[in-house]
Design a protein around this motif. Structure first.
Motif, mmCIF file in Angstrom:
data_model
loop_
_atom_site.group_PDB
_atom_site.id
_atom_site.type_symbol
_atom_site.label_atom_id
_atom_site.label_comp_id
_atom_site.label_asym_id
_atom_site.label_seq_id
_atom_site.Cartn_x
_atom_site.Cartn_y
_atom_site.Cartn_z
ATOM 1 N N THR A 78 -5.876 0.001 7.953
ATOM 2 C CA THR A 78 -5.602 -1.245 7.231
ATOM 3 C C THR A 78 -6.703 -1.543 6.219
ATOM 4 O O THR A 78 -6.429 -1.925 5.073
ATOM 5 N N ILE A 79 -7.953 -1.377 6.632
ATOM 6 C CA ILE A 79 -9.072 -1.630 5.716
ATOM 7 C C ILE A 79 -9.009 -0.698 4.517
ATOM 8 O O ILE A 79 -9.198 -1.127 3.361
ATOM 9 N N TYR A 159 -0.182 -5.523 8.796
ATOM 10 C CA TYR A 159 -1.548 -6.044 8.768
ATOM 11 C C TYR A 159 -2.116 -6.084 7.351
ATOM 12 O O TYR A 159 -2.936 -6.961 7.039
ATOM 13 N N ALA A 163 -3.619 -9.455 5.820
ATOM 14 C CA ALA A 163 -5.033 -9.494 5.427
ATOM 15 C C ALA A 163 -5.235 -9.842 3.964
ATOM 16 O O ALA A 163 -6.384 -10.061 3.544
ATOM 17 N N VAL A 167 -8.914 -10.856 2.158
ATOM 18 C CA VAL A 167 -9.521 -9.860 1.273
ATOM 19 C C VAL A 167 -9.597 -10.387 -0.155
ATOM 20 O O VAL A 167 -10.592 -10.181 -0.860
ATOM 21 N N SER A 214 -13.933 -6.176 4.830
ATOM 22 C CA SER A 214 -13.691 -5.232 5.923
ATOM 23 C C SER A 214 -13.838 -5.900 7.276
ATOM 24 O O SER A 214 -13.033 -5.675 8.190
ATOM 25 N N THR A 217 -10.851 -8.178 7.979
ATOM 26 C CA THR A 217 -9.671 -7.373 8.316
ATOM 27 C C THR A 217 -9.785 -6.805 9.724
ATOM 28 O O THR A 217 -8.806 -6.781 10.482
#
Length: 282
Positions: A78-79, A159, A163, A167, A214, A217
């Motif tokens: 996801t990151i 996700y 996020a 972010v 990061s 998340t």
């Protein structure tokens, strides 16, 4: 004769007002009292006294390692995806289309408005619609693959959307503190292409913002329950809830341990950000 400027005297340090200490104490009690109660619940066993059995049983409990590794893998994917999407978009927005900033901000804030139940209901509808209408197309295998229980990539896609607000805020704050047009123009004048200008001139100055994005998340993925539970997958948060039904003391011990790990990551992030600011000043 030129007049000499008087030497600036350091301002006397003012002591914090008493009400600030009172607010800090109340906030500390608000967070520490539930934490202390949870620790006492995991350590104090009726008839046995103080014991660390709940913590020693964590690593041997079925599903702990697999669910934690699954959540960490989902967090890493996801990151990577959300940063690959948002960093070039935010830099391009800063350089060439600042008038689109309100539109991008509204789009990135939509996941905060849509309830998770409605969001996961839409995902479930699409996943049910896919096998029925795509069974004779190559996309059928794609729909099946993203629902693989070993690594449900559909959770990564969900996700990433969830996020976006965090972010976007972190990167926007970092970009506001950096003169991106000047950095890119300087890199381009030295012969660097657009990818090199982004990697060597812009990203090193966004290290703190990237770390913040990061961490947010990672915290989101490790603590998310609704989407994973309703879609039928078992990452770390779902495993904790399932264990709590039969082993309440163990589930609280796992929650305390995960909270401590999150604090350690936060302190490491703050330390990395402090070292970055010190190096940039130097």
């Amino acid at each position: 004769m030129a007049r000499l400027n008087p030497v600036a005297r350091p301002r006397p340090r003012t002591r914090p007002a008493p009400w600030r200490w009172a607010v800090l104490a109340v906030a500390g009690l608000y967070f520490l009292v539930p934490m202390a109660a949870s620790v006492v619940f995991t350590l104090d066993v009726p008839g046995q006294g103080v014991t660390f059995e709940a913590y020693t049983r964590i690593f041997s409990t079925a599903g702990f390692v697999s669910s934690l590794l699954l959540s960490l893998g989902l967090a890493a994917a996801t990151i990577a995806i959300v940063l690959l999407l948002m960093v070039p978009a935010m830099v391009a927005l800063r350089l060439g289309a600042p008038q689109l900033r309100p539109l991008v901000e509204v789009v990135c804030s939509l996941p905060l408005v849509v309830p998770p139940i409605a969001f996961v209901a839409g995902i479930g509808t699409v996943l049910k619609w896919g096998p029925e209408h795509l069974s004779r197309t190559p996309l059928f295998q794609t729909v099946v693959a993203i629902q693989n229980p070993d690594f449900p990539f559909v959770l990564v896609l969900a996700y990433v959307v969830m996020a976006l607000p965090f972010v976007h805020r972190a990167l926007d704050a970092g970009l506001r503190a950096v003169d991106v047009p000047t950095l890119v123009e300087a890199a381009r004048s030295c012969g660097a292409g657009w990818p090199q200008a982004l990697l060597r001139a812009v990203l090193p100055n966004l290290r703190g913002a990237l770390l913040n994005a990061s961490f947010l998340t990672l915290a989101l993925v490790l603590g998310e329950f609704t989407v994973a539970q309703l879609l039928g997958f078992q990452p770390f948060a779902v495993w904790i809830v399932n264990v709590s039904g039969s082993q309440a003391q163990l589930s609280v011990a796992v929650s305390v341990l995960s909270l401590l790990v999150t604090w350690v990551l936060l302190l490491a992030l703050a330390g990395a950000g402090g070292r970055t600011r010190t190096a940039s000043r130097g």
